[in-house]
Motif scaffolding. Structure first.
Motif, short mmCIF file in Angstrom:
data_model
loop_
_atom_site.label_atom_id
_atom_site.label_comp_id
_atom_site.label_asym_id
_atom_site.label_seq_id
_atom_site.Cartn_x
_atom_site.Cartn_y
_atom_site.Cartn_z
N UNK A 1 -2.86 3.14 10.65
CA UNK A 1 -1.90 3.15 9.55
C UNK A 1 -2.62 2.81 8.26
N UNK A 2 -3.07 3.82 7.53
CA UNK A 2 -3.82 3.54 6.30
C UNK A 2 -3.03 2.68 5.31
N UNK A 3 -1.70 2.91 5.23
CA UNK A 3 -0.88 2.15 4.28
C UNK A 3 -0.75 0.68 4.65
N UNK A 4 -1.05 0.36 5.90
CA UNK A 4 -1.00 -1.04 6.34
C UNK A 4 -2.40 -1.61 6.54
N UNK A 5 -3.41 -0.82 6.19
CA UNK A 5 -4.81 -1.23 6.33
C UNK A 5 -5.12 -1.67 7.76
N UNK A 24 4.41 -5.03 10.60
CA UNK A 24 3.59 -4.01 9.95
C UNK A 24 4.27 -3.60 8.64
N UNK A 25 3.50 -3.49 7.58
CA UNK A 25 4.08 -3.22 6.25
C UNK A 25 4.99 -1.99 6.26
N UNK A 26 4.62 -1.00 7.10
CA UNK A 26 5.40 0.24 7.14
C UNK A 26 6.82 0.02 7.66
N UNK A 45 -1.46 -0.16 -1.91
CA UNK A 45 -2.52 -0.51 -0.97
C UNK A 45 -3.38 0.72 -0.66
N UNK A 46 -2.70 1.85 -0.43
CA UNK A 46 -3.45 3.07 -0.09
C UNK A 46 -4.33 3.54 -1.24
N UNK A 83 2.32 -7.66 0.77
CA UNK A 83 1.05 -6.97 1.01
C UNK A 83 0.59 -7.09 2.44
N UNK A 129 3.17 0.12 -0.21
CA UNK A 129 2.28 0.91 0.63
C UNK A 129 1.37 1.81 -0.22
N UNK A 130 1.94 2.41 -1.26
CA UNK A 130 1.14 3.29 -2.12
C UNK A 130 0.07 2.52 -2.89
#
Lengths: 480, 370
Positions: B53-57, A353-355, A251-252, A382, A248-249
């Protein structure tokens, strides 16, 4: 897995159907001998098998049209087939169906570097599309794991992805046009060398329709200039949560790696035993690959390593040359083979969702204990596309059923946390009966309405994608 | 003007309808001619960001949300809509507030489309109300999703004729650290298209390639991390040398905004046509069209033409690979010349069939697409 009862009327007229098909196909274009049709009884989902009525292998779009016209007249279901690598049963026949294989349609029709596209026949394999342009410095981006064998027709049917789609997108993002034959034999051209649709985006709905709307015989594909270079970095972490946070980091932070692959401990152990890639023994491994010139790669990898350091990696290994890069990828690329060597397994394909990665991995671990079957996880982190591999013993009575029940629970979990049943393998028969966990009856009716328009008699791959109960009234149109 | 404020209110409106609707977001892009007697209905009451969700784009937005609100939320997290949606207010002489739903319903993309894809490529999921008043969804909010048919793509660019979008889930990308623009001067369209093909065929990730025949300027854009942009600019400049002297433009932001919004045509007379074509066909199509004005984007693959009022451009051009859309004209011309390029009979039949399924009463923007 339930399939519709084959039509006795169709099976009874096999001889006539074979005769009519043989009259329109050149030598060897029809296979009707039972010992030979067996080669087409299943695809990559080999737990389910059924020889078809017969197999047709046309050599041109016109021959495909002729086959479909006959099947339309005779009211015979048609199961389109690329290379038969579907993991979802997308090419599974029924006893009353004609297989329409496009394997003999494999030519490159046109290559245009100024406009950056290639037009190929749809039976051409994914990797050989890149093969046709790579000496000139180009490639075709979608890269499913089966790319050595899988056909473009199947890629279009399933909207296939691959490890590198984080940056380049999946098939639908790289498809410019198709020649498609409708069930009644009408040949249509959709899209082409230009971008975007003239009216409704029919290409967009054809891609991913699992061979239910028409048979694609040619495709215009976007090709891209090859990057100057690529380099992976390997990172090991002491927990899935930490690895998930690191993804996540990254990507951000604004880096867009071409691939972020994730493997958990059971998978690492199996791969290490099989491929001896020199992976560290830890809870979670990430392989992150970036592209560009050597200086650009250095810049991006420095940023990524900097982020990784903040998560206390147990290992951080950057490839210094092509040999080391190959070793980093070796284990990941042999993951499925490694698992296959130690066990029978079922490969799932849900996206989340990645989160939600840490939560979902923890839940899968708990469910694994409940069901008494081990799971190894390897996936495209990703974009949240998971590939849990459930290990089972095909020779142990009841194990497959337990495995399927476990798989269904994992997929329901994916939907619950905001994801979906399948990220790149397709629904086929495998996830057909779970569709109502993600969609309402009305949502599915809207999708089936599209098939009603393209294939009113529901002859193309009819028993796939939609729960049999949901599609029954549509399919019965055919019988009427 | 009906402006429902919830999805259910909208669905009730549609279910209870006795006459057709003219559907709009902010009404800034009146493309196509809607049949007479339609009740105007705006999605502007469906407003707000449902999830980001910025971390998931990933961002999920109600359809009537102003595009500027979406952009502001993304900018605050150093992210953006990669497909660069255009603003046609100057071109079409409209005012109002462009909405994200209209961008989706019209599949609107700017210069970056040539490298990163169109609006439809970033649409992960939709919620919509069909012509029967049913609330439906397709896709979701994850980046990879092949569960069932991709109605998201079908709804993208359907101009509200299959359903009224109520919510859109989008993939977003990080903003970039650095942008560089290089230019070439005094090229003919033919030379410009060759220069752009050469740039786009290089590994230097050109994400804008446009040519303005009025000024004979050709522009190339690169974006990314600073050192990388620096490196690629140098390599690109060397690659373009055979086409003339390469200049570096320090701040080209307004140049790209103008290209995106077709600003050079604003306030000038004539009909405006938008052609999606094979890039290398651009020079010959320009010759055949003999326009009052023209602009080339997407390396030549997108051709904007300004024609004398009432010209039937398609008749003038004859057959070509691609399609032409009439973007700006008076109602008399719009009534006479179809807005969208006529399709081959089998495709037109499919499109009609789909509209009948999704909107059996023909009440959603009737007449706009066919």
């Amino acid at each position: 897995m339930e399939m519709p009862t084959p039509s006795g009327a169709v099976i009874a007229k096999k001889a006539r159907i074979v005769e009519k098909l043989s009259a329109v196909l050149s030598d060897g274009g029809v296979i009707s001998d039972e010992s030979e049709t067996r080669a087409y009884e299943c695809d990559g989902l080999s737990a389910y098998r059924c020889p078809p009525l017969c197999v047709t292998l046309p050599r041109s779009t016109e021959e495909v049209a002729a086959v479909l016209k006959i099947c339309h007249e005779e009211n015979v279901p048609v199961v389109p087939r690329g290379s038969g690598t579907s993991l979802a049963g997308g090419a599974l026949p029924t006893a009353d169906s004609v297989i329409l294989g496009v394997a003999r349609l494999n030519a490159v029709m046109e290559t245009d570097y100024d406009n950056r596209y290639i037009r190929v026949q749809s039976g051409r394999t994914n990797l050989s599309v890149t093969g046709a342009v790579e000496t000139d410095g180009y490639f075709y981006a979608p890269d499913p794991s089966s790319q050595l064998a899988c056909a473009i027709s199947g890629n279009i049917a399933m909207n296939s992805g691959g490890a590198h789609c984080l940056k380049y997108g999946v098939t639908t993002n790289n498809l410019l046009g198709v020649t498609m034959v409708m069930m009644d034999g009408t040949i249509t051209e959709i899209g082409g060398a230009h971008m975007d649709a003239a009216g409704l985006d029919l290409l967009g709905v054809i891609c991913g329709s699992e061979g239910q709307l028409g048979v694609v015989t040619e495709a215009t594909l976007r090709i891209l200039p090859k990057p100057e270079g690529a380099r992976p970095v390997l990172m090991g972490f002491n927990s899935n949560e930490v690895a998930g946070a690191c993804v996540s980091d990254i990507i951000k932070a604004g880096v867009l790696p071409v691939a972020i692959e994730f493997m958990d401990r059971p998978c690492i152990e199996a791969c290490e035993a099989f491929a001896k890639a020199g992976y560290p023994m830890c809870e979670a491994l990430l392989i992150v690959e970036v592209e560009g010139s050597p200086a650009e790669i250095d810049e991006q990898l420095a940023l990524i390593k900097n982020i990784a350091q903040k998560h206390d990696p147990v290992e951080l290994r950057e490839a210094r040359d092509a040999d080391e890069a190959g070793r980093i990828w070796l284990g990941r690329k042999s993951a499925f083979g490694a698992m296959g060597q130690i066990n029978d397994y079922m490969c799932l394909d849900g996206t989340i969702p990645v989160s939600e990665l840490p939560f979902v991995l923890r839940r899968i671990g708990e469910m694994s204990k409940d069901f008494g079957l081990d799971v190894a996880n390897v996936f495209h982190a990703g974009d949240g596309n998971m590939h849990p591999l459930i290990l089972y013993n095909a020779n142990k009575p009841g194990d497959l059923e337990t495995c399927e029940a476990f798989g269904a629970e994992i997929l329901k979990l994916c939907v619950e946390v905001g994801g979906c049943l399948t990220g790149e393998h397709g629904v086929g028969i495998e996830k057909r009966d779970l569709m109502l966990t993600q969609y309402t009856d009305e949502d599915l009716s809207a999708q089936m309405a599209v098939k009603d328009v393209f294939d009113p008699s529901w002859l193309l791959n009819p028993a796939k994608v939609f729960p049999l109960g949901s599609s029954a009234t549509h399919r019965e149109n055919r019988a009427a | 003007m009906l402006t429902p404020t919830t999805e259910h209110e909208l669905a009730d409106c549609i279910s209870a309808a006795t006459s057709p609707f003219r559907i709009q977001g902010g009404g800034t892009r009146p493309i196509g001619l809607v049949a007479n007697g339609c009740t105007p209905l705006s999605t502007s009451g469906l407003n707000g960001i449902s999830l980001y969700e910025p971390g998931a784009l990933t961002i999920v937005v109600k359809s009537g949300t102003p595009l500027s609100d979406v952009k502001a939320a993304l900018t605050a997290q150093n992210q953006r809509l990669p497909f660069e949606p255009p603003d046609y207010r100057a071109l079409l002489g409209t005012d109002g507030t462009p909405t994200i739903g209209a961008v989706a319903a019209m599949n609107l993309s700017g210069p970056r489309r040539v490298q990163v894809g169109a609006a439809r490529d970033y649409m992960l999921g939709v919620r919509f109300v069909n012509g029967s008043g049913q609330i439906l969804k397709n896709g979701g909010r994850v980046m990879k999703n092949v569960t069932g048919y991709d109605l998201v793509k079908l709804l993208a660019g359907s101009y509200g004729t299959l359903g009224i979008l109520t919510e859109v889930a989008l993939k977003v990308l990080p903003s970039v650290e650095e942008t560089a623009t290089l230019s070439l001067s005094d090229l003919s369209p033919d030379q410009a298209v060759r220069a752009m093909a050469s740039a786009l065929g290089s590994p230097f990730e050109i994400n804008g390639a446009a040519h303005d025949p009025a000024t004979a300027q050709t522009y190339f854009r690169l974006e990314g991390f600073r050192a990388s942009v620096q490196y690629r600019s140098e390599r690109l400049a060397a690659l373009l040398e055979p086409f003339g002297e390469v200049a570096k433009i320090d701040d080209a932001t307004s140049i790209w905004t103008d290209i995106r919004d077709v600003r050079p045509f604003a306030g000038l007379p004539g009909d405006v046509w938008r052609l999606s074509i094979k890039a290398t066909d651009a020079p010959s199509l320009l010759d055949r069209a003999a326009p009052l004005g023209s602009m080339l984007d997407w390396g030549g693959g997108l051709l904007w033409l300004r024609m004398s009022e009432g010209t039937d451009l398609r008749a003038k051009l004859g057959n070509f690979a691609g399609h032409a859309t009439l973007i700006r004209a008076n109602d008399e011309t719009k009534a006479r010349i179809p807005t969208f390029h006529p399709e081959a009979a089998p495709l037109a039949a499919i499109a009609d069939g789909l509209r009948q399924k999704f909107d059996p009463r023909g009440i959603l923007n009737p007449g706009i697409m066919g």
